[in-house]
Write a protein that holds these residues in place. Structure first.
Motif, PDB file in Angstrom:
ATOM      1  N   HIS A  34       0.828  -1.217   0.000  1.00 46.66           N
ATOM      2  CA  HIS A  34       0.000   0.000   0.000  1.00 46.66           C
ATOM      3  C   HIS A  34       0.857   1.258   0.000  1.00 46.66           C
ATOM      4  O   HIS A  34       0.503   2.256  -0.624  1.00 46.66           O
ATOM      5  CB  HIS A  34      -0.954  -0.011   1.194  1.00 46.66           C
ATOM      6  CG  HIS A  34      -2.003  -1.063   1.094  1.00 46.66           C
ATOM      7  ND1 HIS A  34      -3.058  -0.981   0.223  1.00 46.66           N
ATOM      8  CD2 HIS A  34      -2.152  -2.242   1.730  1.00 46.66           C
ATOM      9  CE1 HIS A  34      -3.813  -2.038   0.329  1.00 46.66           C
ATOM     10  NE2 HIS A  34      -3.283  -2.834   1.242  1.00 46.66           N
ATOM     11  N   TYR A  35       1.984   1.212   0.698  1.00 45.56           N
ATOM     12  CA  TYR A  35       2.886   2.358   0.719  1.00 45.56           C
ATOM     13  C   TYR A  35       3.411   2.646  -0.686  1.00 45.56           C
ATOM     14  O   TYR A  35       3.375   3.783  -1.158  1.00 45.56           O
ATOM     15  CB  TYR A  35       4.055   2.092   1.679  1.00 45.56           C
ATOM     16  CG  TYR A  35       5.132   3.137   1.592  1.00 45.56           C
ATOM     17  CD1 TYR A  35       4.962   4.386   2.188  1.00 45.56           C
ATOM     18  CD2 TYR A  35       6.317   2.894   0.901  1.00 45.56           C
ATOM     19  CE1 TYR A  35       5.943   5.351   2.101  1.00 45.56           C
ATOM     20  CE2 TYR A  35       7.296   3.849   0.805  1.00 45.56           C
ATOM     21  CZ  TYR A  35       7.104   5.081   1.410  1.00 45.56           C
ATOM     22  OH  TYR A  35       8.067   6.036   1.318  1.00 45.56           O
ATOM     23  N   ALA A  38       0.687   4.020  -2.996  1.00 45.98           N
ATOM     24  CA  ALA A  38       0.438   5.443  -2.753  1.00 45.98           C
ATOM     25  C   ALA A  38       1.580   6.297  -3.292  1.00 45.98           C
ATOM     26  O   ALA A  38       1.354   7.372  -3.866  1.00 45.98           O
ATOM     27  CB  ALA A  38       0.241   5.698  -1.257  1.00 45.98           C
ATOM     28  N   ILE A  41       1.156   6.490  -7.030  1.00 46.93           N
ATOM     29  CA  ILE A  41       0.070   7.405  -7.403  1.00 46.93           C
ATOM     30  C   ILE A  41       0.545   8.853  -7.292  1.00 46.93           C
ATOM     31  O   ILE A  41       0.276   9.673  -8.171  1.00 46.93           O
ATOM     32  CB  ILE A  41      -1.173   7.157  -6.526  1.00 46.93           C
ATOM     33  CG1 ILE A  41      -1.807   5.817  -6.906  1.00 46.93           C
ATOM     34  CG2 ILE A  41      -2.186   8.287  -6.663  1.00 46.93           C
ATOM     35  CD1 ILE A  41      -2.892   5.364  -5.945  1.00 46.93           C
ATOM     36  N   ARG A  96      -6.570   8.655  -5.302  1.00 46.38           N
ATOM     37  CA  ARG A  96      -6.325   8.606  -3.854  1.00 46.38           C
ATOM     38  C   ARG A  96      -7.487   7.954  -3.134  1.00 46.38           C
ATOM     39  O   ARG A  96      -7.292   7.196  -2.185  1.00 46.38           O
ATOM     40  CB  ARG A  96      -6.075  10.010  -3.315  1.00 46.38           C
ATOM     41  CG  ARG A  96      -4.688  10.521  -3.626  1.00 46.38           C
ATOM     42  CD  ARG A  96      -4.381  11.796  -2.877  1.00 46.38           C
ATOM     43  NE  ARG A  96      -5.236  12.900  -3.239  1.00 46.38           N
ATOM     44  CZ  ARG A  96      -4.993  13.763  -4.212  1.00 46.38           C
ATOM     45  NH1 ARG A  96      -3.901  13.642  -4.919  1.00 46.38           N
ATOM     46  NH2 ARG A  96      -5.817  14.743  -4.468  1.00 46.38           N
ATOM     47  N   SER A  99      -7.267   4.220  -3.640  1.00 47.30           N
ATOM     48  CA  SER A  99      -6.196   3.665  -2.818  1.00 47.30           C
ATOM     49  C   SER A  99      -6.636   3.552  -1.363  1.00 47.30           C
ATOM     50  O   SER A  99      -6.366   2.549  -0.700  1.00 47.30           O
ATOM     51  CB  SER A  99      -4.961   4.554  -2.933  1.00 47.30           C
ATOM     52  OG  SER A  99      -3.937   4.089  -2.108  1.00 47.30           O
ATOM     53  N   PHE A 100      -7.336   4.564  -0.850  1.00 47.91           N
ATOM     54  CA  PHE A 100      -7.790   4.528   0.538  1.00 47.91           C
ATOM     55  C   PHE A 100      -8.812   3.418   0.750  1.00 47.91           C
ATOM     56  O   PHE A 100      -8.766   2.695   1.752  1.00 47.91           O
ATOM     57  CB  PHE A 100      -8.389   5.880   0.946  1.00 47.91           C
ATOM     58  CG  PHE A 100      -8.907   5.877   2.353  1.00 47.91           C
ATOM     59  CD1 PHE A 100      -8.030   5.960   3.415  1.00 47.91           C
ATOM     60  CD2 PHE A 100     -10.257   5.772   2.612  1.00 47.91           C
ATOM     61  CE1 PHE A 100      -8.497   5.939   4.718  1.00 47.91           C
ATOM     62  CE2 PHE A 100     -10.734   5.756   3.899  1.00 47.91           C
ATOM     63  CZ  PHE A 100      -9.853   5.837   4.958  1.00 47.91           C
ATOM     64  N   TYR A 103      -7.034   0.179   0.829  1.00 42.59           N
ATOM     65  CA  TYR A 103      -6.260   0.046   2.066  1.00 42.59           C
ATOM     66  C   TYR A 103      -7.165  -0.294   3.249  1.00 42.59           C
ATOM     67  O   TYR A 103      -6.870  -1.181   4.030  1.00 42.59           O
ATOM     68  CB  TYR A 103      -5.504   1.344   2.340  1.00 42.59           C
ATOM     69  CG  TYR A 103      -4.791   1.380   3.661  1.00 42.59           C
ATOM     70  CD1 TYR A 103      -3.625   0.667   3.853  1.00 42.59           C
ATOM     71  CD2 TYR A 103      -5.295   2.123   4.715  1.00 42.59           C
ATOM     72  CE1 TYR A 103      -2.962   0.682   5.064  1.00 42.59           C
ATOM     73  CE2 TYR A 103      -4.643   2.151   5.929  1.00 42.59           C
ATOM     74  CZ  TYR A 103      -3.489   1.433   6.102  1.00 42.59           C
ATOM     75  OH  TYR A 103      -2.839   1.453   7.299  1.00 42.59           O
TER      76      TYR A 103
END
Length: 122
Positions: A34-35, A38, A41, A96, A99-100, A103
């Protein structure tokens, strides 16, 4: 109209109703994955922004920002260009948000919620 859609969607079973929708995670959770997603992105948003800024489209947007009438006089119609800017400006926010949601594996009906409510006990 937006409020009517929100109320209808908050009462449907398929959307999880007022408690939200949990997403099923497939595979093992990886914080590093996930890091880096992000980070990718953010890097992509920077590169696209830089590329647009140095393109003819970006030049036209800067001309419109300085003086709409002068830009229109040289053949740059402000309205379609500003609409394109608004559409393109929303793309990083969309990414974003995706992605959230990936996550947190949870979609809350009122927006971003840092932690989902506890599941109902049976």
């Amino acid at each position: 109209m937006n409020e009517a859609v929100r109320i209808v969607m908050s009462n449907l079973e398929i959307t999880g109703g007022a408690s939200g929708l949990r997403l099923l995670q497939t595979g093992r959770f990886s914080q590093a994955e996930h890091y880096y997603a992000a980070l990718g992105i953010a890097a992509l948003a920077f590169l696209v922004s830089w590329r647009v800024m140095h393109s003819p489209f970006g030049l036209a947007l800067r001309a419109i920002r300085e003086d709409q009438d002068a830009a229109a006089d040289v053949g740059r119609t402000p309205v379609p260009l500003q609409a394109g800017r608004a559409r393109a400006g929303g793309l990083p926010d969309r990414d974003r948000g995706r992605s959230f949601v990936h996550y947190s594996a949870y979609i809350h009906p009122t927006g971003c919620s840092p932690s989902p409510p506890a599941p109902p006990s049976s």
